[in-house]
Design a protein around this motif. Structure first.
Motif, short mmCIF file in Angstrom:
data_model
loop_
_atom_site.label_atom_id
_atom_site.label_comp_id
_atom_site.label_asym_id
_atom_site.label_seq_id
_atom_site.Cartn_x
_atom_site.Cartn_y
_atom_site.Cartn_z
N SER A 38 -1.29 0.43 -9.25
CA SER A 38 -2.08 0.32 -7.89
C SER A 38 -1.02 1.04 -6.96
O SER A 38 -1.46 1.13 -5.66
N PRO A 62 1.40 2.88 -4.42
CA PRO A 62 1.25 4.13 -3.79
C PRO A 62 2.59 4.87 -4.18
O PRO A 62 3.85 4.40 -4.33
N ASP A 73 4.86 9.33 0.66
CA ASP A 73 5.12 10.80 0.98
C ASP A 73 6.40 10.96 1.23
O ASP A 73 7.28 10.02 1.53
N ASP A 118 9.87 8.82 -8.27
CA ASP A 118 8.52 8.57 -8.37
C ASP A 118 7.85 9.38 -9.30
O ASP A 118 8.17 10.77 -9.32
N SER A 124 3.93 11.20 -10.25
CA SER A 124 2.77 11.29 -10.12
C SER A 124 2.18 12.25 -10.72
O SER A 124 2.55 12.96 -11.44
N HIS A 154 -1.91 9.49 -11.71
CA HIS A 154 -2.86 10.06 -10.77
C HIS A 154 -3.58 11.44 -11.37
O HIS A 154 -3.37 12.35 -10.84
#
Length: 329
Positions: free
Chosen positions: A186, A188, A191, A307, A309, A314
């Motif tokens: 969950s 994030p 950015d 990170d 993604s 996602h």
């Protein structure tokens, strides 16, 4: 009656990894909760370790009568700047203390969460990950959180990452605790403003490792940055590119950005990725390093931020993307 004198939930059995939160609004309250915890461990023949700020360690020493059995470690040695190294440090601490014959190691920890939301997120991940990564190491961790000083987001995360809460009076189950795997999924992916700018270097349909390494090294060669920091970053890029080519789905691409304060590289492929939120916080195959599976684990130790993604993390993003960030301190 102190919380350590209570029966039942107050005394988790050795094994596993009891991981408790201690919320306090003063040093006196912290000591009133932590000192009995450490004293009870010493009285039971366990090891008692403090990895906190100097002021907290001094206050606990005074409360425990300067007991010579109390082990005080520099918190910056325990909580390394990169969170996988902190996991390694606590496992090593457990091994060293248990080698002396103690049945369990009690640790009172106080993380320096750093100055920015980006730092906070790394430690929020860590607090959730260690519920699994330290399971079975015969450690009992109590983490102290200053409710007057720490940001609200850090305090909220602490409530989600510790299964029990302790006060001077009681140790109670925490209704806000979130199962680690779900909680980690969950969180994030922050950015990165550099990604909105043209990359310094781009490679598409990557297949030539040697040529790519030379090309990326050439782009980094002229930077004003410590040579060992650049070399570590380059090694992490190698590892992640190799993973993408060997285990991902073509095409594999790479984008590199540089700024005065940081290096950023993304490696992407078209594969479905993996659904393991604990990936890279230890070797994929445990202690059997001969089986490989160390790429992401190494990258997390070589870079300040890793990170992931896309893929199973996602699904709407299409493909899998690993972003490596190294700060130029």
């Amino acid at each position: 009656m102190s919380w350590t004198a209570a029966g039942g939930v107050g005394h988790p059995a050795p094994g596993g990894f009891p991981h408790d939160a201690l919320f306090h609004d003063s040093l006196d309250q912290l000591v009133a909760t932590a000192a009995p915890f450490l004293r009870a461990g010493l009285d039971a023949g366990e090891a008692a370790v403090v990895a906190t700020s100097a002021s907290t360690a001094t206050a606990l020493r005074e409360a425990l009568g300067d007991d010579p059995r109390l082990v005080v470690v520099d918190r910056h040695d325990a909580y390394r700047p990169r969170t996988p190294a902190a996991i390694i440090a606590f496992r090593k601490l457990a091994e060293e203390q248990r080698a002396t014959g103690v049945p369990r190691v009690r640790v009172l920890g106080e993380v320096d969460h750093g100055p920015s939301e980006r730092n906070w997120l790394e430690w929020e991940r860590y607090e959730s990950v260690i519920n699994e990564a330290l399971r079975g190491w015969d450690l009992w961790g109590v983490c102290a959180f200053d409710s007057q000083r720490l940001p609200e987001s850090v305090l909220a995360s602490a409530a989600h990452t510790h299964a029990h809460v302790v006060t001077p009076q009681a140790r109670t189950p925490n209704a806000r605790f979130a199962r680690p795997a779900g909680y980690l999924r969950s969180l994030p992916v922050p950015d990165e403003p550099l990604e909105a700018t043209p990359p310094r270097f781009t490679a598409d349909a990557v297949s030539d490792f040697v040529g790519l390494r030379h090309a990326v090294a050439a782009e980094l060669a002229g930077l004003t940055a410590p040579a060992d920091v650049v070399e570590d970053f380059l090694l992490a890029v190698d590892e992640m590119t190799s993973n993408a080519v060997r285990h991902g789905v073509p095409p594999v691409s790479l984008r590199l950005w540089t700024a005065p304060d940081r290096l950023v590289c993304t490696i992407a492929d078209g594969g479905p990725g993996w659904d393991d939120p604990f990936a890279g916080y230890g070797p994929a195959h445990g202690d059997d390093l001969s089986r490989g599976g160390m790429g992401l684990w190494l990258a997390r130790q070589l870079c300040d931020h890793v990170d992931i993604s896309g893929g199973a993390h996602h699904p709407g993003d299409g493909g899998v993307r690993v972003r490596l960030t190294t700060l130029l301190r």
